[in-house]
Scaffold this motif. Structure first.
Motif, short mmCIF file in Angstrom:
data_model
loop_
_atom_site.label_atom_id
_atom_site.label_comp_id
_atom_site.label_asym_id
_atom_site.label_seq_id
_atom_site.Cartn_x
_atom_site.Cartn_y
_atom_site.Cartn_z
N HIS A 38 -3.59 -44.07 -28.87
CA HIS A 38 -3.64 -42.63 -29.12
C HIS A 38 -2.32 -42.01 -28.66
CE1 HIS A 38 -8.11 -42.96 -29.47
NE2 HIS A 38 -7.92 -43.90 -28.56
N PHE A 39 -1.97 -40.91 -29.31
CA PHE A 39 -0.77 -40.17 -28.89
C PHE A 39 -1.04 -38.69 -29.06
CE2 PHE A 39 3.40 -38.33 -28.90
CZ PHE A 39 4.15 -39.13 -28.04
N GLU A 45 2.00 -28.74 -21.07
CA GLU A 45 3.16 -27.99 -21.54
C GLU A 45 4.43 -28.83 -21.41
OE1 GLU A 45 5.40 -23.69 -20.89
OE2 GLU A 45 3.60 -24.19 -19.74
N GLY A 46 5.08 -29.08 -22.54
CA GLY A 46 6.30 -29.87 -22.55
C GLY A 46 6.11 -31.35 -22.30
N THR A 47 4.86 -31.80 -22.31
CA THR A 47 4.56 -33.19 -21.94
C THR A 47 3.72 -33.88 -23.01
OG1 THR A 47 4.61 -32.64 -19.59
CG2 THR A 47 3.46 -34.64 -20.21
N ASP A 48 4.15 -35.06 -23.42
CA ASP A 48 3.40 -35.88 -24.37
C ASP A 48 2.72 -37.02 -23.63
OD1 ASP A 48 4.52 -34.24 -26.28
OD2 ASP A 48 6.01 -35.71 -26.93
N LEU A 49 1.60 -37.48 -24.20
CA LEU A 49 0.85 -38.58 -23.58
C LEU A 49 0.52 -39.65 -24.59
CD1 LEU A 49 -0.73 -39.68 -21.08
CD2 LEU A 49 -2.75 -38.55 -22.05
N ALA A 50 0.87 -40.89 -24.26
CA ALA A 50 0.42 -42.06 -25.02
C ALA A 50 -0.68 -42.73 -24.22
CB ALA A 50 1.58 -43.02 -25.25
N HIS A 51 -1.72 -43.19 -24.91
CA HIS A 51 -2.88 -43.75 -24.21
C HIS A 51 -3.40 -44.96 -24.97
CE1 HIS A 51 -6.69 -43.94 -22.04
NE2 HIS A 51 -7.34 -43.85 -23.18
N MET A 52 -3.82 -45.97 -24.23
CA MET A 52 -4.47 -47.14 -24.82
C MET A 52 -5.73 -47.46 -24.03
SD MET A 52 -5.41 -50.54 -24.65
CE MET A 52 -4.52 -51.23 -23.26
N ASP A 53 -6.80 -47.73 -24.77
CA ASP A 53 -8.06 -48.13 -24.15
C ASP A 53 -8.69 -49.18 -25.04
OD1 ASP A 53 -10.69 -48.38 -23.19
OD2 ASP A 53 -10.77 -46.29 -22.56
N ASN A 54 -8.91 -50.38 -24.50
CA ASN A 54 -9.44 -51.46 -25.34
C ASN A 54 -10.97 -51.51 -25.36
OD1 ASN A 54 -10.14 -52.57 -22.86
ND2 ASN A 54 -9.00 -54.48 -23.15
N GLY A 55 -11.62 -50.55 -24.68
CA GLY A 55 -13.07 -50.49 -24.69
C GLY A 55 -13.72 -51.52 -23.78
N GLY A 56 -12.91 -52.32 -23.08
CA GLY A 56 -13.45 -53.35 -22.22
C GLY A 56 -13.12 -53.14 -20.75
N GLY A 57 -12.68 -51.93 -20.43
CA GLY A 57 -12.35 -51.63 -19.04
C GLY A 57 -10.88 -51.67 -18.71
N ASP A 58 -10.03 -51.92 -19.72
CA ASP A 58 -8.59 -51.99 -19.51
C ASP A 58 -7.92 -50.84 -20.26
OD1 ASP A 58 -8.81 -54.73 -18.28
OD2 ASP A 58 -9.47 -55.19 -20.33
N HIS A 59 -6.89 -50.26 -19.68
CA HIS A 59 -6.25 -49.12 -20.32
C HIS A 59 -4.85 -48.91 -19.76
CE1 HIS A 59 -8.20 -47.49 -16.66
NE2 HIS A 59 -7.12 -46.75 -16.59
N TRP A 60 -4.09 -48.05 -20.45
CA TRP A 60 -2.81 -47.60 -19.91
C TRP A 60 -2.51 -46.19 -20.40
CZ3 TRP A 60 0.23 -46.34 -23.95
CH2 TRP A 60 0.39 -47.18 -25.05
N ASP A 61 -1.62 -45.52 -19.68
CA ASP A 61 -1.14 -44.20 -20.07
C ASP A 61 0.36 -44.16 -19.84
OD1 ASP A 61 -3.52 -42.31 -20.67
OD2 ASP A 61 -4.12 -43.31 -18.81
N ILE A 62 1.06 -43.47 -20.74
CA ILE A 62 2.50 -43.24 -20.58
C ILE A 62 2.74 -41.75 -20.75
CG2 ILE A 62 4.82 -43.85 -21.30
CD1 ILE A 62 3.68 -46.37 -22.61
N VAL A 63 3.27 -41.13 -19.72
CA VAL A 63 3.56 -39.70 -19.74
C VAL A 63 5.04 -39.49 -20.02
CG1 VAL A 63 3.53 -37.56 -18.41
CG2 VAL A 63 1.70 -39.25 -18.09
N ALA A 214 -0.30 -35.62 -33.03
CA ALA A 214 0.64 -36.56 -32.40
C ALA A 214 2.08 -36.13 -32.59
CB ALA A 214 0.43 -37.96 -32.98
N GLY A 215 2.29 -35.07 -33.40
CA GLY A 215 3.65 -34.64 -33.67
C GLY A 215 4.34 -35.49 -34.71
N TYR A 216 3.54 -36.19 -35.52
CA TYR A 216 4.08 -37.06 -36.57
C TYR A 216 4.16 -36.27 -37.87
CZ TYR A 216 4.98 -41.23 -39.31
OH TYR A 216 5.56 -42.16 -40.12
N PRO A 217 5.23 -36.43 -38.69
CA PRO A 217 5.37 -35.66 -39.92
C PRO A 217 4.31 -36.02 -40.97
CG PRO A 217 7.07 -37.35 -39.79
CD PRO A 217 6.39 -37.32 -38.44
N VAL A 218 3.78 -34.99 -41.62
CA VAL A 218 2.76 -35.16 -42.66
C VAL A 218 3.20 -34.43 -43.91
CG1 VAL A 218 0.36 -34.72 -43.31
CG2 VAL A 218 0.91 -35.33 -40.95
N SER A 219 3.00 -35.04 -45.05
CA SER A 219 3.35 -34.43 -46.33
C SER A 219 2.14 -34.45 -47.26
CB SER A 219 4.51 -35.18 -46.99
OG SER A 219 4.81 -34.63 -48.27
#
Length: 220
Positions: A38-39, A45-63, A214-219
């Motif tokens: 996820h992103f 404010e001024g901060t983006d977050l990337a997140h991963m969760d595998n549904g098995g109890g493991d995860h990460w975040d990047i700020v 996510a701030g990704y371009p869409v057309s």
């Protein structure tokens, strides 16, 4: 693989952000409800977050914030898990050296479980710095010495078509168009045609909404 190895492999912050955003959009194409990556642009404010969760109890975040980047991960089967002790305790050295400008993220409520910052991996980089840093953690060096750094982050660290396909074809159990993946990783605008090339069952309107958040371009 341990945090020292991951620290040496991490790309520049901009490249890491690009890969994390693309992975979040791609996963949404295949399953919005059970996406692994996820992103969120503007999470704070001024901060983006990337997140991963595998549904098995493991995860990460990047700020990603103006003062720098804060990255952590949790591998629940790692020998470095805080759950090895009671009361819980981080692996020695994990947060040592974390600069004051980013230290508040280890106390961020969204990253706490029962009031504790569950992490087996932690890395940071202040804006203007030329390298990633981690605390002076030590492991025995045998095959069991693993804090989750490798398998948790390998895909986004490589950020390639191959690494995404390796993740997604296993996780979503389907063959995936590599050229369409390459287009998203390159930042091409998301279109109905591109989404259809990846997944004919996807709802473009719903995927486009995720991409926009996510701030990704869409057309279209």
């Amino acid at each position: 693989m341990t945090v020292q190895d991951l620290t040496a492999r991490l790309p520049e912050p901009a490249a890491l952000r690009t890969a994390c955003r693309a992975f979040g959009v791609l996963d949404a194409v295949f399953d919005i409800e059970y996406a692994k990556h996820h992103f969120t642009a503007g999470w704070r404010e001024g901060t983006d977050l990337a997140h991963m969760d595998n549904g098995g109890g493991d995860h990460w975040d990047i700020v990603f914030e103006p003062t720098g980047v804060f990255l952590y991960g949790f591998d629940h089967e790692s020998e470095a898990t805080p759950w090895r002790d009671e009361p819980r305790a981080h692996w020695p050295g994990l947060l040592d050296g974390l600069p004051a400008s980013l230290a508040h993220w280890a106390e961020e409520e969204a990253f706490l479980f029962n009031g504790f910052f569950d992490a087996t991996v932690c890395i940071w980089r202040e804006t203007g710095d030329t390298a990633w840093h981690c605390g002076p953690v030590e492991f025995d060096g045998d095959a069991s010495s693993d804090d989750g750094s490798g398998w948790l982050f390998n895909a986004v660290v490589e950020g390639s078509v191959h690494s995404y396909l390796d993740h997604a074809e296993y996780y979503f159990e389907r063959e995936i168009d590599g050229d369409a993946v390459r287009a998203i990783l390159a930042g091409e605008a998301l279109t109905a045609e591109l989404v259809r090339a990846l997944n004919t069952d996807a709802d473009f309107t719903k995927v486009a909404k995720v991409a926009s958040l996510a701030g990704y371009p869409v057309s279209g």
